[in-house]
Design a protein around this motif. Structure first.
Motif, PDB file in Angstrom:
ATOM      1  N   SER A 210       1.166  -1.027   0.198  1.00  0.00           N
ATOM      2  CA  SER A 210       0.599   0.209  -0.062  1.00  0.00           C
ATOM      3  C   SER A 210       1.148   1.292  -0.095  1.00  0.00           C
ATOM      4  CB  SER A 210      -1.037  -0.007   1.348  1.00  0.00           C
ATOM      5  OG  SER A 210      -1.692  -0.954   1.300  1.00  0.00           O
ATOM      6  N   PHE A 211       1.979   1.080   1.346  1.00  0.00           N
ATOM      7  CA  PHE A 211       2.495   2.299   0.575  1.00  0.00           C
ATOM      8  C   PHE A 211       3.225   3.217  -0.888  1.00  0.00           C
ATOM      9  CE2 PHE A 211       7.329   4.037   1.078  1.00  0.00           C
ATOM     10  CZ  PHE A 211       6.812   5.226   1.628  1.00  0.00           C
ATOM     11  N   PHE A 212       3.374   1.407  -1.656  1.00  0.00           N
ATOM     12  CA  PHE A 212       4.315   1.835  -2.439  1.00  0.00           C
ATOM     13  C   PHE A 212       3.336   2.310  -3.920  1.00  0.00           C
ATOM     14  CE2 PHE A 212       7.474  -1.412  -0.940  1.00  0.00           C
ATOM     15  CZ  PHE A 212       8.709  -0.270  -0.515  1.00  0.00           C
ATOM     16  N   GLN A 213       2.224   1.668  -3.480  1.00  0.00           N
ATOM     17  CA  GLN A 213       1.558   2.420  -4.357  1.00  0.00           C
ATOM     18  C   GLN A 213       1.138   3.678  -4.261  1.00  0.00           C
ATOM     19  OE1 GLN A 213      -0.407  -0.400  -6.567  1.00  0.00           O
ATOM     20  NE2 GLN A 213      -0.883   2.596  -7.220  1.00  0.00           N
ATOM     21  N   LYS A 214       1.068   3.698  -3.032  1.00  0.00           N
ATOM     22  CA  LYS A 214       0.830   5.698  -2.869  1.00  0.00           C
ATOM     23  C   LYS A 214       1.994   6.872  -3.535  1.00  0.00           C
ATOM     24  CE  LYS A 214      -0.673   9.208   1.157  1.00  0.00           C
ATOM     25  NZ  LYS A 214      -0.477   8.863   2.217  1.00  0.00           N
ATOM     26  N   LEU A 215       2.596   5.818  -3.366  1.00  0.00           N
ATOM     27  CA  LEU A 215       3.333   6.027  -4.034  1.00  0.00           C
ATOM     28  C   LEU A 215       4.039   6.304  -5.238  1.00  0.00           C
ATOM     29  CD1 LEU A 215       6.943   4.975  -2.463  1.00  0.00           C
ATOM     30  CD2 LEU A 215       6.268   7.033  -2.353  1.00  0.00           C
TER      31      LEU A 215
END
Length: 269
Positions: A210-215
């Protein structure tokens, strides 16, 4: 001479099989688990004394620390954490508006308020925490520091006999200086273990994705230094989700009651 004698003793015990090992990539790890703990304690003491780090007081922010400690304990309850009983796993919150988190050898964990406020839910942070715990538990930091500094200097620092380069090591771990760059395989392994750790909790096991998706959604092509820019965020989202599918673990976000992630964020300065 003192450092040389320490090295000789260290290597002699290593020959007996207690102070060195090979990881699955063939890297020789001359540091023992006890040395990991000693180096982590030295780094933690240096950070505590460094006024450029504003570490929030547990006495002033008990609710925030209790929340983060509970999350950490849940992750460490996984049977996949090799050194959960040996390492310190001591958490600290740094008040700084940057996207950062890191874990020293021996398990001293530091999370920045900027990262906590950037992430949207508990599962995202748990994914990052799992990733950082994996770096310590799989001894990636020790291996990389050993390659960067050499075993004699690193052992001297761990034993408290040499502090001239301790500040540099702190800067590298914290991302405030030349960053301690992990290899592609180490980053991928930490991602995989994050999924495995969270699979044994109520957090979404693919929380790190989810973190990388937000980036990606925010248009950022890379991530903060602490998670490295290789592999790319898009590749890591795919790989983390693939690992979750392979394990068949739950990707449903945790259902919180009482003190929630939003409360956690709001409790910080």
């Amino acid at each position: 001479m003192k450092n040389f004698k320490s090295l000789v003793i260290f290597l002699a015990i290593g020959v007996l099989g207690t102070l060195w090992s090979c990881d699955k990539n063939g890297d020789i790890v001359l540091f023992s688990i006890e040395n990991d703990k000693q180096l982590g304690a030295q780094v933690a003491a240096e950070i505590e004394a460094d006024t450029s780090f504003t570490i929030l007081s547990r006495a002033e922010y008990p609710e925030a620390y209790n929340y983060l400690q509970s999350m950490t304990d849940d992750i460490l309850s996984s049977d996949e954490v090799s050194y959960r009983d040996e390492f310190a796993w001591e958490i600290h919150i740094i008040d700084d508006d940057v996207l950062n988190a890191f874990c020293t050898p021996g398990g001293y964990i530091y999370v920045y308020t900027g990262l906590i406020k950037y992430l949207e839910n508990a599962d995202d942070l748990a994914g990052v925490m799992g990733h950082e715990i994996a770096h310590a538990d799989q001894r990636h930091s020790s291996k990389q520091l050993q390659r960067a500094y050499g075993i004699q200097i690193l052992l001297s620092i761990a034993l408290g006999e040499e502090s001239s380069q301790l500040g540099q090591i702190v800067g590298q771990l914290a991302g405030t200086g030349a960053t301690l760059a992990f290899s592609r395989s180490a980053e991928s392994e930490a991602d995989d273990f994050s999924v495995e750790y969270l699979a044994d909790t109520d957090y979404a096991c693919n929380g790190a994705a989810s973190f990388f998706q937000k980036l990606l959604e925010s248009g950022q092509s890379g991530g903060p230094e602490f998670l490295s820019t290789h592999p790319s965020p898009s590749t890591r989202v795919e790989d983390i989700n693939a690992k979750a599918d392979d394990l068949g673990c739950d990707k449903t976000q945790i259902s919180e009651s009482g003190f929630t992630y939003a409360d956690f964020q709001n409790s910080l300065p």
